[in-house]
Design an enzyme around this catalytic site. Sequence first.
Site, mmCIF file in Angstrom:
data_model
loop_
_atom_site.group_PDB
_atom_site.id
_atom_site.type_symbol
_atom_site.label_atom_id
_atom_site.label_comp_id
_atom_site.label_asym_id
_atom_site.label_seq_id
_atom_site.Cartn_x
_atom_site.Cartn_y
_atom_site.Cartn_z
ATOM 1 N N ASP A 29 0.866 -1.185 0.000
ATOM 2 C CA ASP A 29 0.000 0.000 0.000
ATOM 3 C C ASP A 29 0.894 1.224 0.000
ATOM 4 O O ASP A 29 2.104 1.137 0.272
ATOM 5 C CB ASP A 29 -0.902 -0.004 1.243
ATOM 6 C CG ASP A 29 -1.805 1.223 1.328
ATOM 7 O OD1 ASP A 29 -2.319 1.656 0.273
ATOM 8 O OD2 ASP A 29 -1.988 1.756 2.428
ATOM 9 N N SER A 30 0.296 2.370 -0.280
ATOM 10 C CA SER A 30 1.028 3.633 -0.188
ATOM 11 C C SER A 30 1.551 3.870 1.224
ATOM 12 O O SER A 30 2.468 4.661 1.419
ATOM 13 C CB SER A 30 0.125 4.795 -0.594
ATOM 14 O OG SER A 30 -0.967 4.920 0.310
ATOM 15 N N CYS A 38 -4.300 -1.065 -2.198
ATOM 16 C CA CYS A 38 -4.369 0.397 -2.284
ATOM 17 C C CYS A 38 -5.281 0.746 -3.456
ATOM 18 O O CYS A 38 -4.979 0.402 -4.602
ATOM 19 C CB CYS A 38 -2.969 0.967 -2.506
ATOM 20 S SG CYS A 38 -2.918 2.759 -2.751
ATOM 21 N N HIS A 97 -7.002 2.816 4.141
ATOM 22 C CA HIS A 97 -6.727 3.463 5.428
ATOM 23 C C HIS A 97 -8.002 3.643 6.256
ATOM 24 O O HIS A 97 -7.950 3.646 7.488
ATOM 25 C CB HIS A 97 -6.084 4.839 5.213
ATOM 26 C CG HIS A 97 -4.650 4.807 4.809
ATOM 27 N ND1 HIS A 97 -4.237 4.453 3.544
ATOM 28 C CD2 HIS A 97 -3.506 5.118 5.503
ATOM 29 C CE1 HIS A 97 -2.914 4.534 3.476
ATOM 30 N NE2 HIS A 97 -2.452 4.930 4.644
ATOM 31 N N CYS A 133 -10.876 3.538 0.477
ATOM 32 C CA CYS A 133 -9.444 3.660 0.744
ATOM 33 C C CYS A 133 -9.121 2.705 1.877
ATOM 34 O O CYS A 133 -9.861 2.644 2.870
ATOM 35 C CB CYS A 133 -9.092 5.098 1.127
ATOM 36 S SG CYS A 133 -7.381 5.325 1.700
ATOM 37 N N GLU A 175 -1.698 7.565 8.917
ATOM 38 C CA GLU A 175 -0.253 7.329 8.807
ATOM 39 C C GLU A 175 0.483 7.728 10.085
ATOM 40 O O GLU A 175 1.537 7.181 10.410
ATOM 41 C CB GLU A 175 0.322 8.099 7.618
ATOM 42 C CG GLU A 175 0.015 7.497 6.257
ATOM 43 C CD GLU A 175 0.700 6.154 6.042
ATOM 44 O OE1 GLU A 175 1.896 6.050 6.322
ATOM 45 O OE2 GLU A 175 0.016 5.209 5.604
ATOM 46 N N THR A 226 -5.875 3.668 -4.710
ATOM 47 C CA THR A 226 -5.257 4.658 -5.583
ATOM 48 C C THR A 226 -4.273 3.997 -6.545
ATOM 49 O O THR A 226 -4.269 4.283 -7.745
ATOM 50 C CB THR A 226 -4.545 5.738 -4.757
ATOM 51 O OG1 THR A 226 -5.517 6.385 -3.902
ATOM 52 C CG2 THR A 226 -3.916 6.781 -5.647
#
Length: 267
Positions: free
Chosen positions: A10-11, A73, A185, A183, A151, A75
Amino acid sequence: MHKNPIGVFDSGVGGLSVLREIRKLLPEEDLLYVADSAHAPYGDKPKEFILERSATIMDFFVSRHVKAIVVACNTATGAAVKELRPKYNVPMIAMEPAVKPASERSQTGIIGVLATNRTIDSNNFRILFARFAGQVTIIPQACPGLVELVEQGNLKGDEIRALIAQYVHPLVAQNVDMLVLGCTHYPFLAPIIQEIAGDSVTVIDSGAAIARELKSRLEKATVLANRQTQGSVQFWSSNEAGTAKRVISQLWQADIEVIKLPEAILI
């Protein structure tokens, strides 16, 4: 191949919400997780940058002889998977917001989707929306700032509640009864999102569905782990190991070690 690990990336740390579903469904598998937190969030980055980072991480996984890659992810899925899938001879499982189950369960016929700007603007998202446009009304809501807070391990408090309310209240006012977390997250914020949305709204994400798809792909390829013991989980990050260890341990709910990614793939 039975003994080879599965790569998940993931990012940043959001993909841990998918990793926990994979761990739950496939506890015997060895898992490698990469958090590209030094470059998070991807949601405000150019498509070319996301494509380059995704390819670099996939190359890293290939060097570790993974038997499948999960792009945890939304995105990166929207920006990179179509271009990268033909280049890798490894099963690749990508994210898709849970619009289909949300549309099937909606009573009002109106569903909201919380996601990053880049995900909402992606061609994948436009195709997904068009597929269900005749069945339900889909209202996308970009949520800048939420990824950054996750994050940091910031999952509660007045700041995050105010930001979530800013994004959720307008959707509730438009009579949504299903709220899709677009998303990876966002599942870590699901309790607050649910509380703010209220009991008349169902909050849904696609982590469990991705885990089931991964299992299906491994079964078809006959490469499921056949050991009777629990597999290992190894965590890698492009962020400083100390910071990464604190946040990943918090979200994984265990004291884990984090390995800094090799210099060649940090930039």
